[in-house]
Every structure is written in C-alpha cells, then in structure tokens.
Design a protein around this motif. Structure first.
Motif, PDB file in Angstrom:
ATOM      1  N   ARG A  41      52.977  23.566  19.847  1.00  0.00           N
ATOM      2  CA  ARG A  41      53.283  23.616  18.430  1.00  0.00           C
ATOM      3  C   ARG A  41      52.113  24.306  17.710  1.00  0.00           C
ATOM      4  NH1 ARG A  41      57.922  23.974  18.676  1.00  0.00           N
ATOM      5  NH2 ARG A  41      58.159  23.494  16.437  1.00  0.00           N
ATOM      6  N   ALA A  42      52.258  24.461  16.406  1.00  0.00           N
ATOM      7  CA  ALA A  42      51.291  25.257  15.656  1.00  0.00           C
ATOM      8  C   ALA A  42      49.864  24.726  15.774  1.00  0.00           C
ATOM      9  CB  ALA A  42      51.706  25.329  14.187  1.00  0.00           C
ATOM     10  N   ALA A  43      49.691  23.406  15.634  1.00  0.00           N
ATOM     11  CA  ALA A  43      48.332  22.848  15.667  1.00  0.00           C
ATOM     12  C   ALA A  43      47.679  23.065  17.022  1.00  0.00           C
ATOM     13  CB  ALA A  43      48.382  21.361  15.338  1.00  0.00           C
ATOM     14  N   GLU A  44      48.467  22.930  18.114  1.00  0.00           N
ATOM     15  CA  GLU A  44      47.921  23.125  19.458  1.00  0.00           C
ATOM     16  C   GLU A  44      47.527  24.577  19.675  1.00  0.00           C
ATOM     17  OE1 GLU A  44      50.409  20.074  22.221  1.00  0.00           O
ATOM     18  OE2 GLU A  44      51.591  21.509  21.053  1.00  0.00           O
ATOM     19  N   ALA A  45      48.406  25.495  19.266  1.00  0.00           N
ATOM     20  CA  ALA A  45      48.117  26.924  19.423  1.00  0.00           C
ATOM     21  C   ALA A  45      46.918  27.321  18.565  1.00  0.00           C
ATOM     22  CB  ALA A  45      49.336  27.753  19.048  1.00  0.00           C
ATOM     23  N   ALA A  46      46.869  26.825  17.336  1.00  0.00           N
ATOM     24  CA  ALA A  46      45.765  27.173  16.438  1.00  0.00           C
ATOM     25  C   ALA A  46      44.434  26.692  16.994  1.00  0.00           C
ATOM     26  CB  ALA A  46      46.018  26.580  15.053  1.00  0.00           C
ATOM     27  N   ASP A  47      44.428  25.522  17.610  1.00  0.00           N
ATOM     28  CA  ASP A  47      43.200  24.999  18.201  1.00  0.00           C
ATOM     29  C   ASP A  47      42.671  25.953  19.265  1.00  0.00           C
ATOM     30  OD1 ASP A  47      41.214  22.874  18.768  1.00  0.00           O
ATOM     31  OD2 ASP A  47      42.299  22.721  20.671  1.00  0.00           O
ATOM     32  N   ILE A  48      43.563  26.481  20.100  1.00  0.00           N
ATOM     33  CA  ILE A  48      43.154  27.415  21.150  1.00  0.00           C
ATOM     34  C   ILE A  48      42.705  28.751  20.554  1.00  0.00           C
ATOM     35  CG2 ILE A  48      44.135  28.870  22.983  1.00  0.00           C
ATOM     36  CD1 ILE A  48      45.567  26.335  23.966  1.00  0.00           C
ATOM     37  N   LEU A  49      43.400  29.228  19.541  1.00  0.00           N
ATOM     38  CA  LEU A  49      43.010  30.489  18.902  1.00  0.00           C
ATOM     39  C   LEU A  49      41.623  30.377  18.267  1.00  0.00           C
ATOM     40  CD1 LEU A  49      46.401  31.508  17.221  1.00  0.00           C
ATOM     41  CD2 LEU A  49      45.459  32.325  19.389  1.00  0.00           C
ATOM     42  N   ARG A  50      41.343  29.230  17.647  1.00  0.00           N
ATOM     43  CA  ARG A  50      40.017  29.035  17.044  1.00  0.00           C
ATOM     44  C   ARG A  50      38.935  28.952  18.109  1.00  0.00           C
ATOM     45  NH1 ARG A  50      42.826  25.703  13.248  1.00  0.00           N
ATOM     46  NH2 ARG A  50      42.578  23.919  14.655  1.00  0.00           N
ATOM     47  N   ARG A  51      39.150  28.133  19.128  1.00  0.00           N
ATOM     48  CA  ARG A  51      38.114  27.910  20.132  1.00  0.00           C
ATOM     49  C   ARG A  51      37.845  29.162  20.958  1.00  0.00           C
ATOM     50  NH1 ARG A  51      40.693  23.001  22.963  1.00  0.00           N
ATOM     51  NH2 ARG A  51      38.974  23.242  24.435  1.00  0.00           N
ATOM     52  N   SER A  52      38.853  29.995  21.139  1.00  0.00           N
ATOM     53  CA  SER A  52      38.662  31.240  21.903  1.00  0.00           C
ATOM     54  C   SER A  52      38.208  32.392  21.011  1.00  0.00           C
ATOM     55  CB  SER A  52      39.965  31.625  22.606  1.00  0.00           C
ATOM     56  OG  SER A  52      41.002  31.862  21.658  1.00  0.00           O
ATOM     57  N   ARG A  53      38.143  32.136  19.691  1.00  0.00           N
ATOM     58  CA  ARG A  53      37.716  33.147  18.719  1.00  0.00           C
ATOM     59  C   ARG A  53      38.616  34.394  18.774  1.00  0.00           C
ATOM     60  NH1 ARG A  53      33.585  31.013  21.510  1.00  0.00           N
ATOM     61  NH2 ARG A  53      32.093  29.688  20.395  1.00  0.00           N
ATOM     62  N   THR A  54      39.889  34.142  18.836  1.00  0.00           N
ATOM     63  CA  THR A  54      40.872  35.222  18.949  1.00  0.00           C
ATOM     64  C   THR A  54      40.941  36.050  17.665  1.00  0.00           C
ATOM     65  OG1 THR A  54      42.246  34.145  20.619  1.00  0.00           O
ATOM     66  CG2 THR A  54      43.349  35.695  19.146  1.00  0.00           C
ATOM     67  N   ARG A  55      40.918  37.376  17.854  1.00  0.00           N
ATOM     68  CA  ARG A  55      40.993  38.304  16.709  1.00  0.00           C
ATOM     69  C   ARG A  55      42.372  38.927  16.559  1.00  0.00           C
ATOM     70  NH1 ARG A  55      36.740  42.798  16.623  1.00  0.00           N
ATOM     71  NH2 ARG A  55      37.610  42.975  14.519  1.00  0.00           N
ATOM     72  N   LEU A  56      43.116  39.033  17.661  1.00  0.00           N
ATOM     73  CA  LEU A  56      44.425  39.686  17.641  1.00  0.00           C
ATOM     74  C   LEU A  56      45.399  38.825  18.429  1.00  0.00           C
ATOM     75  CD1 LEU A  56      46.278  42.203  17.177  1.00  0.00           C
ATOM     76  CD2 LEU A  56      45.281  43.166  19.275  1.00  0.00           C
TER      77      LEU A  56
END
Length: 518
Positions: free
Chosen positions: A90-105
């Motif tokens: 879900r959104a919160a789980e995906a967002a957590d991974i995007l933040r921790r991996s410092r995803t730009r794209l």
C-alpha cells in the motif's frame, strides 16, 4: 558471462552475442536481443536526461511487463540503482521504501488489478522530498519520458554504462518484513552476475529456452533468476502479469514454453487444472521450484503431467542474492522433494548443529550481502565477523552435503518440551488426498505450553475430509510422533499470504490465538 561484467552492460552484451534471436515476448510485442538493447539504450538516455546520476536510486512499482524490463535495465545502464517495489504494498509501505532508498525517479502503473499506484501515492499524503518524477509505464507518460532521451547521445550513454564497476551497487531489494520492518539489501553487479551465471548453469538454462516468468519481478526469483539469467544464457523472456492457471497453460502451448519457475502451488494448480489435458505441453523441458518440503509425488507429476523432464529445487534468501543451495535435475524425485541440494558453486554452507541434527543454516561466500541498507546493528546480527550469514532457517545436512530445510527458527514451537517444526507436519498432511495445501502454527496451551493448529485447503472434490479432525488426526498420528500431531484442524478456502507471497503465519496465529486445550 565473460564480457558482461556488469548488469549495466548486460543488454549490450546479450545483443552482441545473441543478436536477432528472440529475447522477449509480451502481448503483441516481440523483440530480438538487438531490439531489446535499442529500447534499453533509449530508456537509459532518458534516465540520464532526467538528471539521474550514477548511484541514484530508480524504483519500479509495477507488475511484470516488457516495459518493466526496459525501465529497470535502462535505469541500471545509466548507472542508477534499481529498487523493485512489491506490487502488493500500500502507499505507506511503498513510500517508506522510496524514502529509505532515496529514490529520485519512479516507474509505476495507473491500473493494475483496479489499483492506480500513482494516485495511491499522490493521495496518501506521504512526503517524498527526493522523488522528482513518477512515470506510468503503460500510458502516454511513458512515450513522453522516452522522448526526453533525444538530447543525450549514444556515445554519452555508453560512457555512463562503461563507468559502472562490478563492485558498484546494482539494486536494493527489500526483505518481506515477516519479522518486522522490511530491510534493504543492496547487491553489487558482480554478485548478481556471478550468482545467476552459476544458477543458470546448474539448473541447465540454455540458449533458445523460452522462460515463462510468473514470479514477480520485485522478487529475486522473477528479476534475477528470470530476466538476468535469460540475458546471460540467451533464453527468451516471457513475462506474465498475474498467475492464472488456464492462461499459463494456454501460453505454454502457444509460445512453446520450455522453462517454468514457481512455488509448488503454481505447479499443483497446473497439474490439477480440469482442462490441463486439452493443452499441448510437449515443449516443456525444465521446472524449478522450492519450499521447505515438497511432496515427492509433485516432482513426479511435474515430470509426467507437465512433461518437464528436468526438475530442480532450490533455496535462498534476499541476503544471499537469492541463492544458497540448488538440487540438480539428475537427482531422484525423493532427493529433489526432500532437499534443496548442495551449496551454490563456490560458496560454503553449514548447519549450526552436529551433522544429521537440525540447526540454524549458515552460508558464506561471494553471494552474501555486504550489509543491510543503513542498518549496521541488524547487519552485525545477521553476518558474523567471519562472514557467515545466519539465515534464520533451520535445516539438516546429510552425509553428501545435501540440505533439508525443516523450518524457520521463529516458526518452530515447543510442545511439552519437544521442538516441533511445522514444515515436517505440513509435509505429512499434504500427502493426504483431501488436502491441497496446509499451514501449521503453534498456539498457547495451558497444559503443554504450545500445541499445533493446522489450516487445511481442501483438494478439489474433497472439502469435507480436509475438515475432518478425527480423520486427519489419525492420519498424522500414524506418521509422526504424538506431540507433533495438531490438536485442531480448520478447513479454509485459501491460506493468507503476505505482500511477498509467503504464507502469512502471523495472521494464522492471530486467528488461532484463542485456541487452547487442556
């Protein structure tokens, strides 16, 4: 593998080696290796034009598709670090991974099984300060993104690709989080290529094979044992968005599929499908599966009913780049069913117990992660000073060095002072004709401390027997010590699964939490 050296160069290398042979088939699209290379080149140039620098993270949150492959390989060819995101998140789980991996794209989808991932993330209120752009793969957005490649020359892209070193991080995969918050596991280009070159050689994946990929690309079994292994060996990539037994049978027939990998339930579903006999499966050559214990009959049925003469079983985890042990196809059905084979070529494997006794499985070698993402404490707990990775799984090594998985350490429960490993009980219950699948968990008990509870999925046409406690108790007692026999049996239409597709035993324990005896 000679000449590939990095995943960044893999599409170029495969095009040089396999040229006009068919590389990928998805829907109406059929690409040669040269055609795949050209698409990856354009995607890489678009990634560079967007401003992604070497070492920046690029995530893909989408189901299996041809464009998933192009986006992922393009990001890596541009020097980026691939971050596959689980489509069940879900959104919160995906967002957590995007933040921790410092995803730009981020590459994602606007419609998969009724879910618009881009909207889900946008409407969630999650803050992602580093995420600069989100591209939906199957929309006009993808074409607009690729159009941005024009200012970047092919020479510039090749220079960016050539600058990537085998020791650089190629991807960050996140664990399933069954024992807490998912942990990020970086893997290098060199690790990935060496592991899956050895994997492909052991399971006999070869040039001209047609590999149907039902395993999700966010998992090592889909992306690495699938996409990467096919490019290394010159096999055709056939992505499947979701598993549907009849659709898979149809695709095996129509595309002359020769290789299928998946969990035991994938093969059981195909074998027991009522229309299986109507499909020509004569192209099938090889199957790869894995689980703690597999019924011997299933191995035999994969060979006879599905026609896969070469069957392999394997075991691994994200922290070992996906592979610890492989059982080669020439072994007997009993060995394939009951063991996961021997250590991956060039690595070490041991069990923290005397030979023949169950203990924690440890592995060491080039396949072991260098450390969790930004988590030195968890890394120190998982990998000791001598480089041994503690898997958290329990197993037994036989005199030949073949590994038999008995369970997860955390799934083991104690009945009256005796250890019970659920996988052993599940293996027995799956042998009952009324049981298609089963999961056993331990629950508190006033007298014995803990007892087992079994959740059984009935086989077709036998719903009553799967819920017949007296019948299943007698069946299990005939085959196991009394303390291992579950004290309760529940018939369920399906077992719950977590976001990684594994049986969610936490949910089953919660369901069984009020079950006590004595």
């Amino acid at each position: 593998m000679e000449g590939a050296q990095t995943i960044a160069r893999l599409a170029d290398w495969a095009a040089e080696r396999y040229g006009d042979e068919e590389a990928l088939v998805f829907g109406d699209e059929r690409w040669t290796f040269a055609g795949l290379r050209d698409r990856v080149d354009r995607a890489a140039r678009a990634v560079i034009a967007h401003g992604v620098r070497p070492g920046d993270s690029v995530a893909v949150w989408a189901p299996n598709s041809a464009r998933w492959v192009v986006a992922a390989l393009g990001a890596v060819a541009a020097g980026g670090v691939l971050v596959p995101v689980n489509t069940r998140y879900r959104a919160a789980e995906a967002a957590d991974i995007l933040r921790r991996s410092r995803t730009r794209l981020l590459f994602t989808e606007h419609d998969f099984l009724g879910t618009d991932y881009r909207a889900l993330l946008r409407d969630s209120g999650e803050e992602l300060p580093l995420l600069e752009r989100t591209v939906t793969l199957h929309s006009a957005d993808w074409s607009r993104f690729l159009a941005g490649a024009d200012p970047v020359s092919g020479r510039e892209r090749l220079a960016r690709t050539a600058a990537v070193d085998p020791g650089d991080t190629a991807d960050i995969l996140f664990t399933s989080g069954t024992t807490g918050r998912p942990k990020g596991v970086p893997a290098t280009h060199g690790q990935n290529l060496r592991v899956y070159d050895a994997w492909a050689r052991t399971v006999t994946l070869r040039r001209g094979d047609r590999h149907l990929l039902v395993n999700p690309f966010f998992h090592t079994f889909g992306y690495k044992a699938g996409v990467l292994a096919c490019l290394l060996r010159g096999a055709t990539i056939l992505p499947e968005r979701v598993f549907d037994a009849e659709a898979v049978l149809r695709r095996i027939r129509d595309e002359r599929v020769s290789v299928l990998t998946g969990a035991p339930t994938v093969f059981s579903s195909l074998i027991h499908h009522p229309q299986r006999a109507a499909y020509d499966l004569s192209s099938m050559r090889m199957a790869v599966t894995g689980a703690a214990n597999i019924p011997t009959a299933l191995i035999e049925q994969i060979r006879t009913a599905l026609g896969a003469r070469s069957v392999n079983t394997a075991y691994g985890l994200t922290e070992s780049t996906g592979v610890v042990a492989i059982c080669p196809p020439h072994e007997s059905p009993e060995t394939l069913a009951r063991t996961s084979g021997t250590a991956l070529e060039g690595t070490e494997l041991r069990v923290d117990a005397p030979r023949g006794e169950p203990g924690e499985i440890l592995t060491r070698g080039y396949h072991v992660m260098h450390g969790y993402l930004d988590d030195p404490e968890a890394t120190a707990e998982a990998v000791d000073a001598d480089g041994w990775l503690r898997t958290g799984d329990v197993g037994v090594l036989d005199e030949r060095g073949f590994l038999r998985i008995t369970d997860r350490l955390k799934d083991m429960f104690v009945v009256g002072g005796f250890n019970v490993y659920p996988a052993e009980v599940e293996q027995v219950l799956r042998g009952h004709p009324a049981v298609l699948d089963v999961a056993v968990v331990g629950v508190p008990d006033a007298r014995l401390g803990e007892v087992g509870v079994a959740y059984c999925v009935p086989a077709a046409g036998a719903p009553a027997a799967a819920g017949d406690a007296a019948e299943l108790t007698a069946y299990t007692r005939d085959r196991l010590a009394n303390f291992k026999v579950p004290r309760a049996f529940h018939s369920v239409p399906a077992l719950p699964h977590n976001a990684a597709g594994k049986v969610d035993k936490h949910a089953l324990r919660r369901s069984a939490g009020n079950t006590t005896t004595g």
